[in-house]
Design a protein around this motif. Structure first.
Motif, PDB file in Angstrom:
ATOM      1  N   HIS A  80      49.252-110.562 113.328  1.00 22.12           N
ATOM      2  CA  HIS A  80      48.231-110.325 114.356  1.00 22.12           C
ATOM      3  C   HIS A  80      47.380-111.586 114.511  1.00 22.12           C
ATOM      4  O   HIS A  80      46.985-112.198 113.521  1.00 22.12           O
ATOM      5  CB  HIS A  80      47.333-109.157 113.965  1.00 22.12           C
ATOM      6  N   ILE A  81      47.093-111.949 115.741  1.00 19.40           N
ATOM      7  CA  ILE A  81      46.234-113.102 116.008  1.00 19.40           C
ATOM      8  C   ILE A  81      44.893-112.589 116.529  1.00 19.40           C
ATOM      9  O   ILE A  81      44.828-112.004 117.612  1.00 19.40           O
ATOM     10  CB  ILE A  81      46.887-114.040 117.038  1.00 19.40           C
ATOM     11  N   PRO A  82      43.827-112.777 115.758  1.00 17.95           N
ATOM     12  CA  PRO A  82      42.510-112.300 116.210  1.00 17.95           C
ATOM     13  C   PRO A  82      42.169-112.853 117.590  1.00 17.95           C
ATOM     14  O   PRO A  82      42.515-113.994 117.921  1.00 17.95           O
ATOM     15  CB  PRO A  82      41.550-112.836 115.144  1.00 17.95           C
ATOM     16  N   ALA A  83      41.503-112.031 118.384  1.00 18.78           N
ATOM     17  CA  ALA A  83      41.179-112.414 119.761  1.00 18.78           C
ATOM     18  C   ALA A  83      40.406-113.731 119.834  1.00 18.78           C
ATOM     19  O   ALA A  83      40.586-114.506 120.770  1.00 18.78           O
ATOM     20  CB  ALA A  83      40.381-111.294 120.432  1.00 18.78           C
ATOM     21  N   VAL A  84      39.583-113.994 118.847  1.00 19.15           N
ATOM     22  CA  VAL A  84      38.781-115.226 118.906  1.00 19.15           C
ATOM     23  C   VAL A  84      39.649-116.471 118.974  1.00 19.15           C
ATOM     24  O   VAL A  84      39.240-117.481 119.544  1.00 19.15           O
ATOM     25  CB  VAL A  84      37.835-115.392 117.685  1.00 19.15           C
ATOM     26  N   HIS A  87      40.452-117.254 122.530  1.00 17.55           N
ATOM     27  CA  HIS A  87      39.234-117.557 123.278  1.00 17.55           C
ATOM     28  C   HIS A  87      38.685-118.936 122.934  1.00 17.55           C
ATOM     29  O   HIS A  87      38.265-119.679 123.822  1.00 17.55           O
ATOM     30  CB  HIS A  87      38.173-116.481 123.031  1.00 17.55           C
ATOM     31  N   LEU A  88      38.707-119.288 121.665  1.00 11.33           N
ATOM     32  CA  LEU A  88      38.109-120.567 121.267  1.00 11.33           C
ATOM     33  C   LEU A  88      39.075-121.726 121.472  1.00 11.33           C
ATOM     34  O   LEU A  88      38.690-122.773 121.998  1.00 11.33           O
ATOM     35  CB  LEU A  88      37.642-120.480 119.810  1.00 11.33           C
ATOM     36  N   PRO A 268      51.270-117.904 118.195  1.00 12.12           N
ATOM     37  CA  PRO A 268      52.203-116.845 118.598  1.00 12.12           C
ATOM     38  C   PRO A 268      53.655-117.230 118.316  1.00 12.12           C
ATOM     39  O   PRO A 268      53.978-118.414 118.196  1.00 12.12           O
ATOM     40  CB  PRO A 268      51.970-116.705 120.101  1.00 12.12           C
ATOM     41  N   ILE A 339      40.838-121.894 113.138  1.00 15.92           N
ATOM     42  CA  ILE A 339      40.047-120.774 113.660  1.00 15.92           C
ATOM     43  C   ILE A 339      40.555-119.464 113.052  1.00 15.92           C
ATOM     44  O   ILE A 339      39.771-118.588 112.666  1.00 15.92           O
ATOM     45  CB  ILE A 339      40.119-120.730 115.204  1.00 15.92           C
ATOM     46  N   ALA A 342      39.316-119.259 109.500  1.00 12.67           N
ATOM     47  CA  ALA A 342      37.871-119.036 109.468  1.00 12.67           C
ATOM     48  C   ALA A 342      37.518-117.631 109.950  1.00 12.67           C
ATOM     49  O   ALA A 342      36.540-117.046 109.507  1.00 12.67           O
ATOM     50  CB  ALA A 342      37.161-120.082 110.317  1.00 12.67           C
ATOM     51  N   SER A 343      38.337-117.091 110.844  1.00 12.83           N
ATOM     52  CA  SER A 343      38.006-115.757 111.373  1.00 12.83           C
ATOM     53  C   SER A 343      38.260-114.686 110.316  1.00 12.83           C
ATOM     54  O   SER A 343      37.506-113.733 110.206  1.00 12.83           O
ATOM     55  CB  SER A 343      38.807-115.463 112.645  1.00 12.83           C
ATOM     56  N   LEU A 344      39.300-114.857 109.533  1.00 10.00           N
ATOM     57  CA  LEU A 344      39.534-113.900 108.445  1.00 10.00           C
ATOM     58  C   LEU A 344      38.586-114.207 107.292  1.00 10.00           C
ATOM     59  O   LEU A 344      38.031-113.298 106.665  1.00 10.00           O
ATOM     60  CB  LEU A 344      40.985-113.990 107.971  1.00 10.00           C
TER      61      LEU A 344
END
Ligand SMILES: Cc1ncc(COP(=O)(O)O)c(C=O)c1O
Ligand SMILES: Cc1ncc(COP(=O)(O)O)c(C=O)c1O
Lengths: 448, 479, 448, 479
Positions: A80-84, A87-88, A268, A339, A342-344
């Motif tokens: 899964h790729i976080p939405a952020v 976006h970033l 992806p 990113i 860092a998001s996780l």
């Protein structure tokens, strides 16, 4: 017509420009090109509008089968790729810039890549990382060539557990350099210690392994590092970054050069690319690193800033003496990797790795319990494992594919003699329901 | 600005992974279990978003600034192309390699085949592999193909010839394939010195690598002659396609004697540069080299469907994980499809027009070492300004203060104080005029107040950086 | 767990903050709320991770039928949205800001909205526009109320060609204000002149029409404007913005207040919203405009800048004496409208309107030629037209819907007596092939 | 920065419309044919992208700056929510209204029904309509429902009572529905003056509109009492949900005597504010008012499927085109689904914690007119600073130079020189501490160097603007 957007100048303006240049037509500007050299053909269809284009591309994409449930890996993983991340990384100041040659107006890219290098060092436990290479396979090949440079030797021992594609890339890269490549057969699905001892000599530049290996088997590389070092060789390892949330770091096992593919970190599947390759090593080898490196420094007021550094290693300065020919790398994919990590975050990334492990273990237990099915791995595995079936794996995989299940990668094509085996991959995206379904369908395919 | 690590707070969580819906498994054995979690950032999603959004604002980019970085073809990338790539995001490359998987990947395979075909027609080559991941990777792949060709013919080859104006990747790529480099000087008129070239050519030369138009933006009218000389020694001609943007529909390297070519999709074919990459460097070859192309290879079956060929005894093997930088190729294929034949021709015509316009308007103010009609880019020298102690780099920094990304100033190496300007076709006359005015202002300031240029830039978050300190301290990772 | 991201403070920090406040627990902060007032229930399911959420929402969206070909309008239109619109309106500095109360750090929004107001003025030919209202229906209602304020009268004549939904909104808005609403029946599908003459009097605040009207019929409003003005009433018209690329501007026809829905300008169908309403009028009525208005001015150095202006009309200052209660409007959708118009540009927008016209004319000819089918419109139409069928339209539309064709909007529900008629909409997205298919399927539905 | 129109060049084209695949039709009659094309911008896609990208960079926003704009609940909006809305982009609202169309729109209808249900439970109401397009629109819809209720009962009502602390939209909305406004003053302790309220209440009062916590951030403990008084006059209680973020899971307006409520999805439920909108203002009502709800209305059938009810004799009719700001609702529904019960409770607890933390740390430096535990926001006054000639607005402008979006300073009107700070729950202690430090610095600067504050801001593309000139010249459209 559709191109009007992209070549903005109006006919009037073009006339003004031609006048300023002092020629009568755009054609004249091509006069340096002798008629004899002009294109003999240029048969391409006419252009189309954005709307028509998008419909066409959508139609093309829809020719791929939708809704296939992936239990396949082989180097690329369905995480899964976080939405952020989109976006970033989708900020156009990032993706429409180029190599940060001018640091004052590129601190965004430069600081991000310095943060990326730090993330790779912290994941792998190594001291230095570059700002990305092309992909996992070419990164391992660069790692191998780095070992040749560092040791000044020209012999490599390559473990058979290394992704077969990666081994092909190494072979292709080295084909013209008169380097001897020794293939090391596996023992119980991991590196064959006795065999290694027998082939490792003081002409060997490096031992090249992968952890977890192509079968998903995890290995403690410590003794391999000792063996290699004892012979003055380096241990070069390709790793699956997500595993580093749970598995001991390559540095702690004594690896000298760590490489890997960053696809699983927020990039992806995209039919195989773009992803990025990472490479990390000890500070003492930094001048032998290929590719761009970002360094911290200060400006005239003493404010911290970041720049491309140690460029003397690179082709644009050293030309044929460079450590590598790489110029454009995969910065944007590396940024996505940063990113993503860092998001996780520290806790989340560890949890994610554990989740991949737990789900794969659940699947391994379930599938391994099917009549006639045997788990090939003796060693513990991370989120992939190999199964031996009572039937030809090709046939089983092909039939499950018809049911929308990509059950795994058959090994016959890559490991002669393993025609009845396949590697099954399970990521956090696979639900218990999907795993249970795979088990049911596999049993069905085997026994009814 | 603080580093993301400096914004971390112990225990702070970002995006949560999915809940675990299976039983917890037995732990890994201690010797392979990680002891301490990697010290990744610990920030909230908001912290993360603010950090990277504000970081992005510290970049110049094509979408925010004119970016005439010579040799890099920083053209505008149509947004619709960005929307096309994600259409293929969910597809796993292994699918096509599974038994019975081909039929499930027809869309992706059709795209690959379509792009290869279009590039073959555009470059005049017989077949194209899209596997190489960037221009330099294409060069290396191309030279490997040439090496395979010579090996198959039993040719003993040792050298690769490159002009001194060539891009650093050319000799570097040839060297990575084990060749020694022979460098040929540039003649006063800007093209490779023909006599020196003749002298350099022997039967031990495997290939001649050329960029045409070359990195001075000049088209070499003697290409065919050069190719004939090379071929006479059974040396193959390699075309560095980085400057293909100048000649779309005008010249096809395959028509004028080149045997191998790479194209930079991220330059000529309108895909974004990503702050340094990803790019894509498909390689085209003439018939004799087709057997050596890397695997996997997409082939069209009699029934019109597409299949993947995975091994071929003569193939050099594999140069990348799978099929190449697929997402980049999707954009390039869409770009070619959208512009079409006329559109692509217009691209080169307008690129060349823009470059010549800038060249002729700036000629009175800057030295022009090779004063002749240029193609897609023009190369000035800050020689004049140097007399006032102003270097090309000072001019570059002043441009930053005016909101322009500087031209290429470190290259080509054969022009001292080079200022290499490539406007590209997507820029308008208004943008060029504004840029030209500033360039003229700089030239005047160089005479009236050179110190002002040494101080620049003053409007950025940082001033000029101490690069020696960076190289000395080698702080490449936060301790 | 999933909320950790959104409430960042760690337990330690929360303790520190409580200490600084001088309370022992977060609970204490709620002590001002008496126990007796506490929530008696709060039964909501537990939260979930981003991945699980997205799967859930995707599943929900997929419960809508995909691939329906739209020949329906009724106020919302299926136009192509250029990719730039999403990319630019997706800049987070635009969509995560709020009303530009502080102009110095909001020039992005303010200048864009000034440019939007200019675009609306240039499309409609009017002198002033506000910075958006909610949607087309509420904009028309605001236009009607504006006419009441301007004239000080309390009677409205509403043409039956106005979108029935809009007429309902007007009725709902005015239900409590003692305003007399006179419905004006159609004549030959357009405004009934004689009937208008008979109902128009000097107590009438406005005549309210739509052009093209709900049947797609275009009308020259000039004489209506004269009639209205002769009685001291205003002519208020709701228009379909895309038609203004081809059709004479409302200003040129003498309209006093122009309103409309901006969905067709770069906003997705999105099951009905968000879109935006626009309203434009003459300078002399500016103080009666509802909603926010952006004005140009200069800063202390004389540099041009933009601010919210004429706020004395608004609720936050005038409270119950305000021209409207509107506070949040639809800025982001208006921004999309501006970007949409700018991306097509002067020439492209005219071409697009022509394209819509040509395609609809082709469809009208083809469908109107089907045995037993009659084109209802006498007047020229823009990109919609009404057909009378030999069968009940409900039944025909329902059956074509099963075949994936939304053939049109049956009129029976809105115009008693027109049970056999429907309105068919054709935009630039409908290919000749799709139109031909509709014709074939319609004929089939009618005769086989 | 130039206007997009000032960048136009005659004949320049942007995005091309599709090619025409049908015959050209006969022209429209001259009298309805447009004579001159609208003077829209004539720019290339690149010009367009640079213009709006650079414009965006001239905004402060939640994603780039701390944005404690009181009463507006500028919380961070999770990016995954932005990805959910487009899932519904292709669906036409008319589909659900076509004969046989319902089954084709089950996903959208299920979302609407699910959101209404969740909001009903959260607010303690019996049914919720999602049609209103913003908070004020919800207020108007709510008052219309109240008017319909009174009409149906034959009640003669004339007035709507609002406290003087109420938001401007409250009286404005009531007035739009034809009611006269009775304003009740605020007592020294910050709540509505109870005696004044009693005095104001008569049988002619249709409704009492309250915000709770009110715009001073204070929760009124006498709500139930107030409701009883109102109900004794058969006046209904209207709850302005703009401040609901303070009490999720703590108090349900429906439990404490409110009959009608609107919620601002763009505030409490994490949907972005869009530079001024779109918002969404669903309205919840108690059973007695359900019959009056606007159409269309989504209902769940016995078989679990969803259908649309389009007319109902008692309904007030229709307040918007279709089902409301659907795209905004999708985000809100996803937000509620992601956070869940515990998450929503945490939202209010952390929002209240953050506000009280800021309040207690700044109390020593700024006047606090109502000194008591606050809820989600706190309201200071610049009274102290005013003694040095420094107004709230000067403080606001200085904050801009420090990279902070100012708090609300024009409201509430009952606090002179108000500084209304709403941090929201998504901000971290580090962010608050940094902001607090700057607020303290401002307070000190107000004493030491008031002039510095009058000069601010100095770091923005423009300094303070001449608002009088704007109002006088009324230049609202480029000539
Ligand atoms: C002339 C030339 N050749 C080759 C390259 C290398 O291409 P890439 O950066 O894609 O590897 C470049 C890129 O800068 C170039 O300008
Ligand atoms: C207390 C209060 N009530 C009502 C409103 C109006 O809401 P909206 O702007 O969504 O119409 C607001 C918005 O600022 C508010 O703060």
């Amino acid at each position: 017509m559709s191109t009007a957007t992209y070549c903005p100048n109006s006919p009037e303006e073009i006339r003004e420009m031609l006048a300023a240049i002092g020629v009568g037509s755009v054609g004249e500007l091509f006069s340096p090109i002798p008629e004899a050299l002009r294109a003999q053909s240029f048969e391409l269809p006419p252009g189309m509008s954005e709307f028509e284009l998008f419909q066409r591309m959508k139609g093309l994409a829809e020719q791929n089968a939708a809704g296939v449930t992936n239990f396949i890996g082989g180097g690329f993983y369905d995480h899964h790729i976080p939405a952020v991340v989109d976006h970033l990384a989708g900020r156009s100041e990032f993706y429409t810039a180029y190599t940060p040659y001018q640091p004052e107006c590129s601190q965004g890219t430069l600081q991000a890549l310095y943060e990326y290098q730090t993330a790779i060092c912290r994941l792998t436990g190594m001291e230095v990382s570059n700002a990305s290479l092309y992909d996992g396979g070419t990164a391992l090949a660069e790692g191998a060539m780095m070992a040749l440079r560092v040791t000044g030797r020209n012999r490599l021992v390559v473990d058979s557990g290394v992704n077969p594609f990666y081994r092909q890339i190494i072979a292709t890269y080295l084909a013209n350099l008169g380097v001897e490549i020794v293939d090391l057969p596996l023992h119980n699905g991991v590196t064959n210690r006795p065999a290694l001892a027998s082939v490792l000599d003081d002409r060997t530049a490096a031992v090249i392994v992968q952890n977890p290996n192509f079968f998903g088997s995890l290995d403690d590389l410590t003794d391999l590092a000792d063996e290699a070092h004892a012979k003055g060789a380096l241990l070069v390892a390709s790793v699956y970054p997500v595993s580093l949330g749970l598995v001991a770091s390559p540095a702690s096992m004594g690896v000298d050069v760590v490489t890997g593919d960053g696809q699983s970190l927020g990039n992806p599947l995209s039919f195989g690319g773009p992803s990025f390759g990472f490479i990390a090593t000890s500070k003492k080898y930094i001048r032998n690193l290929p590719g761009r490196i970002i360094g911290e420094t200060v400006d005239r007021e003493g404010t911290r800033g970041f720049v491309l550094t140690l460029q003397a290693r690179e082709q644009h300065i050293k030309r044929h003496k460079a450590t590598s020919n790489i110029c454009s790398n995969q910065s944007l994919c590396a940024l996505r990797g940063l990113i993503y990590l860092a998001s996780l975050g520290k806790e989340g990334f560890a949890e994610l790795a554990r989740l991949n492990y737990d789900k794969a273990e659940y699947a391994k237990g379930l599938l391994g319990a099917i009549k006639g099915v045997r788990v090939v791995n003796h060693a513990p595995t991370f989120n992939e494992f190999a199964l031996e079936l009572p039937k030809a794996a090709d046939q089983v995989v092909a039939s499950l594919l018809q049911k929308g299940l990509a059950a795994g990668v058959p090994l016959g094509a890559y490991y002669p003699g393993m025609e009845r085996s396949l590697v099954v991959t399970v990521t956090e995206k696979r639900t218990k329901g999907e795993i249970d379904l795979l088990a049911a369908k596999l049993e069905e395919a085997l026994w009814s | 600005m603080e580093l993301i690590y400096e914004k971390s707070v112990r225990g702070r969580r970002g995006v949560a992974p999915p809940a675990c819906d299976v039983p917890r498994a037995a732990d890994l054995p201690g010797n392979i279990l990680r002891e301490e979690k990697a010290e990744l950032p610990e920030v909230s999603e908001l912290d993360l978003v603010r950090h990277f959004t504000n970081l992005s604002r510290r970049n110049f980019s094509v979408d925010t600034n004119f970016y005439p970085l010579g040799s890099c073809t920083m053209k505008y990338n149509a947004k619709v192309l960005e929307n096309c790539a994600p259409l293929f995001a969910p597809y796993h490359p292994m699918t096509a390699l599974l038994p019975g998987g081909g039929p499930l990947a027809q869309g992706s395979l059709a795209m690959l085949h379509g792009l290869s075909g279009a590039l073959a027609e555009i470059t005049g080559m017989d077949e194209v592999t899209c596997q190489p991941l960037a221009g330099a990777h294409g060069e290396m792949t191309g030279i490997m193909l040439i090496a395979a060709y010579h090996r198959a013919k039993g040719n003993k080859k040792k050298y690769v010839v490159v002009p001194d104006s060539s891009h650093g990747t050319n000799p570097a790529s040839a060297a990575m394939v084990g060749y020694e480099i022979v460098t040929v000087p540039t003649a006063p008129y800007g093209d490779m010195d023909l006599d020196a070239f003749r002298a350099a050519m022997t039967d031990e030369v495997a290939a001649v690598m050329m960029t045409c138009p070359n990195t001075l933006g000049l088209f070499n009218p003697h290409i065919r002659e050069i190719a004939d000389i090379a071929h006479a020694h059974d040396a193959l001609m390699y075309y560095d396609g980085a400057n293909l943007n100048a000649i779309l529909g005008k010249v096809r390297p395959g028509d004028v004697g080149f045997d191998v070519i790479h194209v930079n999709l991220h330059k000529t074919f309108g895909t974004p540069h990503g702050g340094g990459g990803p790019g894509s460097g498909p390689v085209g070859v003439k018939r004799e080299l087709v057997p050596f192309l890397p695997m996997p290879r997409v082939v069209k079956e009699a029934d019109g469907s597409f299949a993947v060929e995975t091994d071929n005894p003569l193939s050099i093997g594999r140069t990348a994980n799978f099929f190449g930088n697929f997402g980049v190729m999707v954009r390039a294929f869409a770009y070619i499809t959208m512009l079409g034949r006329e559109g692509l021709i217009q691209v080169s015509e307008q690129a060349v027009l823009n470059a010549n316009y800038v060249m002729s308007r700036l000629k009175p103010y800057y030295d022009l070492p090779y004063d002749t009609t240029c193609m897609h880019e023009c190369v000035f020298s800050a020689g004049k300004q140097l007399r006032h102690g102003v270097h090309a780099i000072d001019i570059a920094k002043f441009l930053i203060d005016r909101g322009y990304h500087p031209p290429t100033v470190y290259f080509p190496l054969i022009v001292k104080e080079a200022i290499m300007i490539e406007p590209t076709e997507t820029e308008s006359k208004e943008t060029l005029d504004a840029f030209i005015d500033v360039m003229i202002e700089v030239a005047k300031t160089a005479e009236s107040d050179p110190e002002a240029l040494h101080q620049a830039p003053l409007t950025m978050p940082i001033s000029r950086l101490d690069e020696t300190k960076a190289a000395r301290e080698q702080n490449v990772c936060l301790g």
